[in-house]
Design an enzyme around this catalytic site. Structure first.
Site, PDB file in Angstrom:
ATOM      1  N   GLY A  25      27.458 -36.449   7.784  1.00  0.00           N
ATOM      2  CA  GLY A  25      28.094 -35.122   7.817  1.00  0.00           C
ATOM      3  C   GLY A  25      28.487 -34.619   9.012  1.00  0.00           C
ATOM      4  N   ASP A  78      19.206 -40.768  -1.344  1.00  0.00           N
ATOM      5  CA  ASP A  78      19.177 -39.251  -1.509  1.00  0.00           C
ATOM      6  C   ASP A  78      17.968 -38.768  -0.924  1.00  0.00           C
ATOM      7  N   THR A 117      19.562 -30.742  -3.910  1.00  0.00           N
ATOM      8  CA  THR A 117      19.467 -31.258  -2.486  1.00  0.00           C
ATOM      9  C   THR A 117      18.896 -29.947  -1.800  1.00  0.00           C
ATOM     10  N   THR A 152      20.551 -21.762   7.918  1.00  0.00           N
ATOM     11  CA  THR A 152      21.833 -21.170   8.231  1.00  0.00           C
ATOM     12  C   THR A 152      21.735 -19.656   8.313  1.00  0.00           C
ATOM     13  N   GLU A 154      23.386 -17.567   6.888  1.00  0.00           N
ATOM     14  CA  GLU A 154      23.769 -17.129   5.585  1.00  0.00           C
ATOM     15  C   GLU A 154      22.305 -16.638   4.766  1.00  0.00           C
ATOM     16  N   TYR A 176      24.442 -21.108  -2.530  1.00  0.00           N
ATOM     17  CA  TYR A 176      24.224 -21.827  -1.769  1.00  0.00           C
ATOM     18  C   TYR A 176      23.457 -21.330  -0.710  1.00  0.00           C
ATOM     19  N   LYS A 180      19.433 -22.460   0.318  1.00  0.00           N
ATOM     20  CA  LYS A 180      19.217 -22.777   1.740  1.00  0.00           C
ATOM     21  C   LYS A 180      17.898 -21.993   2.005  1.00  0.00           C
ATOM     22  N   LEU A 216      36.993 -23.190   6.269  1.00  0.00           N
ATOM     23  CA  LEU A 216      38.063 -22.327   7.004  1.00  0.00           C
ATOM     24  C   LEU A 216      38.966 -23.133   7.875  1.00  0.00           C
ATOM     25  N   PRO A 231      45.137 -20.052   2.174  1.00  0.00           N
ATOM     26  CA  PRO A 231      44.798 -19.129   1.461  1.00  0.00           C
ATOM     27  C   PRO A 231      43.565 -18.206   2.132  1.00  0.00           C
ATOM     28  N   TYR A 233      41.019 -15.353   2.047  1.00  0.00           N
ATOM     29  CA  TYR A 233      40.521 -14.710   0.965  1.00  0.00           C
ATOM     30  C   TYR A 233      40.559 -12.847   1.389  1.00  0.00           C
ATOM     31  N   GLY A 301      31.230 -11.978  -4.382  1.00  0.00           N
ATOM     32  CA  GLY A 301      30.019 -11.953  -3.654  1.00  0.00           C
ATOM     33  C   GLY A 301      30.406 -12.406  -2.211  1.00  0.00           C
ATOM     34  N   HIS A 302      31.429 -12.168  -1.599  1.00  0.00           N
ATOM     35  CA  HIS A 302      31.778 -12.538  -0.195  1.00  0.00           C
ATOM     36  C   HIS A 302      31.027 -11.793   0.773  1.00  0.00           C
TER      37      HIS A 302
HETATM   38  P1  NAD Z   1      28.443 -31.386   5.549  1.00  0.00           P
HETATM   39  O1  NAD Z   1      28.499 -30.982   4.197  1.00  0.00           O
HETATM   40  O2  NAD Z   1      29.228 -31.774   6.494  1.00  0.00           O
HETATM   41  O3  NAD Z   1      27.343 -32.766   5.598  1.00  0.00           O
HETATM   42  C1  NAD Z   1      26.332 -32.883   4.656  1.00  0.00           C
HETATM   43  C2  NAD Z   1      25.769 -34.227   4.587  1.00  0.00           C
HETATM   44  O4  NAD Z   1      24.509 -34.521   4.024  1.00  0.00           O
HETATM   45  C3  NAD Z   1      26.676 -35.210   4.087  1.00  0.00           C
HETATM   46  O5  NAD Z   1      26.803 -36.434   4.896  1.00  0.00           O
HETATM   47  C4  NAD Z   1      26.173 -35.438   2.811  1.00  0.00           C
HETATM   48  O6  NAD Z   1      26.583 -37.056   2.426  1.00  0.00           O
HETATM   49  C5  NAD Z   1      24.623 -35.443   3.045  1.00  0.00           C
HETATM   50  N1  NAD Z   1      23.825 -35.262   1.771  1.00  0.00           N
HETATM   51  C6  NAD Z   1      24.314 -34.178   0.943  1.00  0.00           C
HETATM   52  N2  NAD Z   1      23.266 -34.323  -0.092  1.00  0.00           N
HETATM   53  C7  NAD Z   1      22.626 -35.079   0.131  1.00  0.00           C
HETATM   54  C8  NAD Z   1      21.363 -35.738  -0.398  1.00  0.00           C
HETATM   55  N3  NAD Z   1      20.942 -35.298  -1.662  1.00  0.00           N
HETATM   56  N4  NAD Z   1      20.626 -36.824   0.176  1.00  0.00           N
HETATM   57  C9  NAD Z   1      21.176 -37.309   1.426  1.00  0.00           C
HETATM   58  N5  NAD Z   1      22.260 -37.097   2.001  1.00  0.00           N
HETATM   59  C10 NAD Z   1      22.891 -35.719   1.568  1.00  0.00           C
HETATM   60  O7  NAD Z   1      27.465 -30.202   5.987  1.00  0.00           O
HETATM   61  P2  NAD Z   1      27.270 -29.610   7.782  1.00  0.00           P
HETATM   62  O8  NAD Z   1      28.265 -28.823   7.908  1.00  0.00           O
HETATM   63  O9  NAD Z   1      27.410 -31.018   8.588  1.00  0.00           O
HETATM   64  O10 NAD Z   1      26.003 -29.047   7.634  1.00  0.00           O
HETATM   65  C11 NAD Z   1      24.835 -29.587   8.026  1.00  0.00           C
HETATM   66  C12 NAD Z   1      23.563 -28.698   7.816  1.00  0.00           C
HETATM   67  O11 NAD Z   1      23.747 -27.726   8.690  1.00  0.00           O
HETATM   68  C13 NAD Z   1      23.476 -28.092   6.297  1.00  0.00           C
HETATM   69  O12 NAD Z   1      22.142 -28.168   6.243  1.00  0.00           O
HETATM   70  C14 NAD Z   1      23.890 -26.678   6.598  1.00  0.00           C
HETATM   71  O13 NAD Z   1      23.336 -26.270   5.495  1.00  0.00           O
HETATM   72  C15 NAD Z   1      23.585 -26.346   7.847  1.00  0.00           C
HETATM   73  N6  NAD Z   1      24.493 -25.586   8.303  1.00  0.00           N
HETATM   74  C16 NAD Z   1      26.019 -25.624   8.462  1.00  0.00           C
HETATM   75  C17 NAD Z   1      26.699 -24.834   9.114  1.00  0.00           C
HETATM   76  C18 NAD Z   1      28.221 -24.856   9.164  1.00  0.00           C
HETATM   77  O14 NAD Z   1      28.991 -24.026   9.419  1.00  0.00           O
HETATM   78  N7  NAD Z   1      28.746 -26.041   8.790  1.00  0.00           N
HETATM   79  C19 NAD Z   1      26.317 -23.462   9.671  1.00  0.00           C
HETATM   80  C20 NAD Z   1      24.836 -23.398   9.506  1.00  0.00           C
HETATM   81  C21 NAD Z   1      24.005 -24.339   8.886  1.00  0.00           C
HETATM   82  O1  TDX Z   2      40.234 -20.800   1.978  1.00  0.00           O
HETATM   83  C1  TDX Z   2      39.304 -20.123   2.469  1.00  0.00           C
HETATM   84  N1  TDX Z   2      40.061 -18.787   2.864  1.00  0.00           N
HETATM   85  C2  TDX Z   2      39.001 -17.956   3.555  1.00  0.00           C
HETATM   86  O2  TDX Z   2      39.407 -16.852   3.657  1.00  0.00           O
HETATM   87  C3  TDX Z   2      38.192 -20.442   2.922  1.00  0.00           C
HETATM   88  C4  TDX Z   2      37.611 -22.235   2.818  1.00  0.00           C
HETATM   89  C5  TDX Z   2      37.139 -19.488   3.727  1.00  0.00           C
HETATM   90  N2  TDX Z   2      37.969 -18.248   3.862  1.00  0.00           N
HETATM   91  C6  TDX Z   2      36.861 -17.275   4.310  1.00  0.00           C
HETATM   92  C7  TDX Z   2      35.724 -17.104   4.021  1.00  0.00           C
HETATM   93  C8  TDX Z   2      34.651 -16.902   4.938  1.00  0.00           C
HETATM   94  O3  TDX Z   2      34.623 -15.423   5.203  1.00  0.00           O
HETATM   95  O4  TDX Z   2      36.516 -17.904   5.951  1.00  0.00           O
HETATM   96  C9  TDX Z   2      35.475 -17.388   6.070  1.00  0.00           C
HETATM   97  C10 TDX Z   2      34.490 -18.946   6.375  1.00  0.00           C
HETATM   98  O5  TDX Z   2      34.574 -19.749   5.119  1.00  0.00           O
HETATM   99  P1  TDX Z   2      33.768 -20.938   5.210  1.00  0.00           P
HETATM  100  O6  TDX Z   2      34.465 -21.899   6.434  1.00  0.00           O
HETATM  101  O7  TDX Z   2      33.765 -21.571   3.883  1.00  0.00           O
HETATM  102  O8  TDX Z   2      32.459 -20.671   5.719  1.00  0.00           O
HETATM  103  P2  TDX Z   2      31.245 -19.730   5.385  1.00  0.00           P
HETATM  104  O9  TDX Z   2      31.143 -19.311   3.769  1.00  0.00           O
HETATM  105  O10 TDX Z   2      31.154 -18.340   6.229  1.00  0.00           O
HETATM  106  O11 TDX Z   2      29.709 -20.537   5.339  1.00  0.00           O
HETATM  107  C11 TDX Z   2      29.606 -21.538   6.617  1.00  0.00           C
HETATM  108  O12 TDX Z   2      28.794 -20.899   7.629  1.00  0.00           O
HETATM  109  C12 TDX Z   2      27.572 -21.075   7.319  1.00  0.00           C
HETATM  110  C13 TDX Z   2      29.363 -22.844   6.121  1.00  0.00           C
HETATM  111  O13 TDX Z   2      30.330 -23.693   5.339  1.00  0.00           O
HETATM  112  C14 TDX Z   2      27.835 -22.896   5.780  1.00  0.00           C
HETATM  113  O14 TDX Z   2      27.506 -24.379   5.541  1.00  0.00           O
HETATM  114  C15 TDX Z   2      27.041 -22.501   6.872  1.00  0.00           C
HETATM  115  O15 TDX Z   2      25.667 -22.374   6.541  1.00  0.00           O
END
Ligand code: NAD
Ligand code: TDX
Length: 375
Positions: A25, A78, A117, A152, A154, A176, A180, A216, A231, A233, A301-302
């Site tokens: 990921g 998995d 998951t 996270t 969140e 979500y 978590k 985003l 888009p 929100y 619920g934003h």
């Molecule tokens: P991502 O969605 O890009 O990657 C998730 C990965 O997990 C993918 O490769 C997917 O194939 C794998 N996966 C999903 N379900 C699985 C399963 N059942 N078994 C094995 N593999 C599985 O996510 P990311 O943005 O890289 O986030 C990684 C971690 O960090 C997550 O736990 C997320 O909650 C956390 N996190 C993300 C953010 C963010 O902004 N992206 C912020 C804070 C925390």
């Molecule tokens: O199309 C969009 N339009 C929009 O206005 C999308 C996808 C998002 N948004 C807004 C929603 C949020 O306020 O932008 C902000 C960021 O949205 P996301 O990228 O979906 O992130 P968020 O919901 O804040 O969650 C992210 O941060 C915490 C990650 O997706 C999570 O995995 C992480 O835990």
């Protein structure tokens, strides 16, 4: 129950072996590329289910490098499947769990996979870790594995004012975030009850190269590159704290190496901005007009704002390296240069998802109010 085993330091270098779940990921692959790219002998096994978000191409830089590829084993499986997990935990010094369903909007459309998951998957990993901890206590392996749960910001829910600290109550508000929170609470319970060496990180909104274009920043960058609508929100005044991906991966490594067992560490980015401002900045970098931005129906619920206090991790000796201006410019440049990567990701079931998530929203959208003069 076996007696809690004193955690040993997690070694890196020749002989060291990490099990990295979700390593294909966005953030997990950054961690894998960073650790293997250091060429210190550390081996990594990636366990990844390759869901729509998992992408083997994220590991191409290591898989096309002979020396690094020798130290990487990729297993498609998995985390919720004990038969996949158990054999891999056996000789791992640590399990670093990045695997998750990670997109809030998808959790609103269909929560089921998030529970499997993000909760059951974590449970299966913890059970494997418990068995290995018992083996260490019996002298059958030198030390118990360390378990890092990547969580996270969140989990705190929306924070109107001030900054969340690690001891604050959890108040998740989306499926979500609730899943978590359940996953990390389970991890904590395995530390308290079974003495597992568990550490937890709570990261801010992360951005950077290789991020799936459902989120985003990559969504808006890739749409803008094609002159498609962006888009936004609601009023776009929701605030997020932005963390560059290499900093997030580096913080997870720092906690893996130095974190105190049983502790939680906030990983903040240090740049809190309303979404409108993020969008204005990325349009500036792309040289695209604000008229692409459409105000669409808000996310149910934003959460209006996330913001964390980062002192605990700072006291552990960690600092952010990449500021938002630098990180956003690098991200935009990467998406410009890696057209083939994001076009491949935006194929398959992407159009169906996009229609479900945005079709009706865009059909009823209005022009977004332009940003005022920014100082
Ligand atoms: P991502 O969605 O890009 O990657 C998730 C990965 O997990 C993918 O490769 C997917 O194939 C794998 N996966 C999903 N379900 C699985 C399963 N059942 N078994 C094995 N593999 C599985 O996510 P990311 O943005 O890289 O986030 C990684 C971690 O960090 C997550 O736990 C997320 O909650 C956390 N996190 C993300 C953010 C963010 O902004 N992206 C912020 C804070 C925390
Ligand atoms: O199309 C969009 N339009 C929009 O206005 C999308 C996808 C998002 N948004 C807004 C929603 C949020 O306020 O932008 C902000 C960021 O949205 P996301 O990228 O979906 O992130 P968020 O919901 O804040 O969650 C992210 O941060 C915490 C990650 O997706 C999570 O995995 C992480 O835990």
């Amino acid at each position: 129950m076996s007696e809690p085993t004193a955690p040993g330091p997690v070694r890196f270098g020749p002989g060291a072996h990490l099990l990295v779940t979700g390593g294909a990921g966005f953030i997990g692959s950054a961690f894998v590329r960073e650790v293997l790219g250091r060429r210190d002998g550390t081996r990594i096994t990636v366990l990844d289910k390759l869901t729509y978000a998992g992408n083997r191409a994220n590991l191409a830089p290591v898989e096309t490098d002979r020396e690094q590829a020798r130290r990487l084993r990729f297993v498609c499986g998995d985390i919720a499947d004990a038969t996949a997990v158990e054999p891999l935990a056996g000789d791992a010094d640590a399990i670093v769990n990045f695997a998750a369903e990670s997109h809030v909007d998808r959790s609103i459309l269909a929560p089921d996979a998030f529970l499997v998951t993000n909760v059951i998957g974590v449970h299966v990993l913890l059970e494997a870790c418990r068995a290995e901890t018992a083996r260490a206590a019996a002298g059958d392996r030198p030390a118990p594995p360390r378990f890092v749960q990547v969580s996270t910001d969140e989990v705190y829910g929306a924070v109107e004012a001030g900054f969340s600290r690690e001891g604050d109550p959890l108040a998740p508000r989306s499926p979500y975030a609730a899943a978590k929170a359940a996953g990390e609470l389970l991890a904590r319970s395995y530390h308290v009850t079974y003495g597992l060496d568990v550490v937890i990180t709570r990261g801010s909104n992360t951005y950077g190269p290789y991020q799936h274009p459902e989120k985003l920043i990559p969504l808006f960058v890739t749409n803008a590159l094609e002159d498609r609508s962006l888009p936004l929100y609601g009023d776009g005044m929701q605030r997020r704290d932005w963390l560059y991906v290499s900093d997030h991966a580096g913080a997870v490594e720092h906690v893996l190496r130095h974190g105190v067992a049983g502790e939680v560490y906030n990983v903040r980015g240090g740049t809190e901005l309303p979404n409108r401002e993020v969008v204005a900045r990325l349009l500036d970098l792309l040289g695209k007009p604000w008229t692409l931005v459409r105000r669409v129906e808000d996310r149910p619920g934003h959460d209006r704002r996330y913001a964390m206090d980062g002192r605990r991790l700072a006291e552990l000796g960690w600092r952010n390296r990449v500021g938002f201006e630098e990180g956003l410019a690098a991200t935009v440049a990467w998406f410009r240069q890696n057209d083939a990567w994001w076009r491949a990701v935006r194929s398959g079931d992407w159009d169906e998802y996009y229609e479900r998530q945005y079709g009706a929203r865009l059909a009823t959208s209005v022009a977004a109010e332009p940003p005022g003069e920014r100082g």
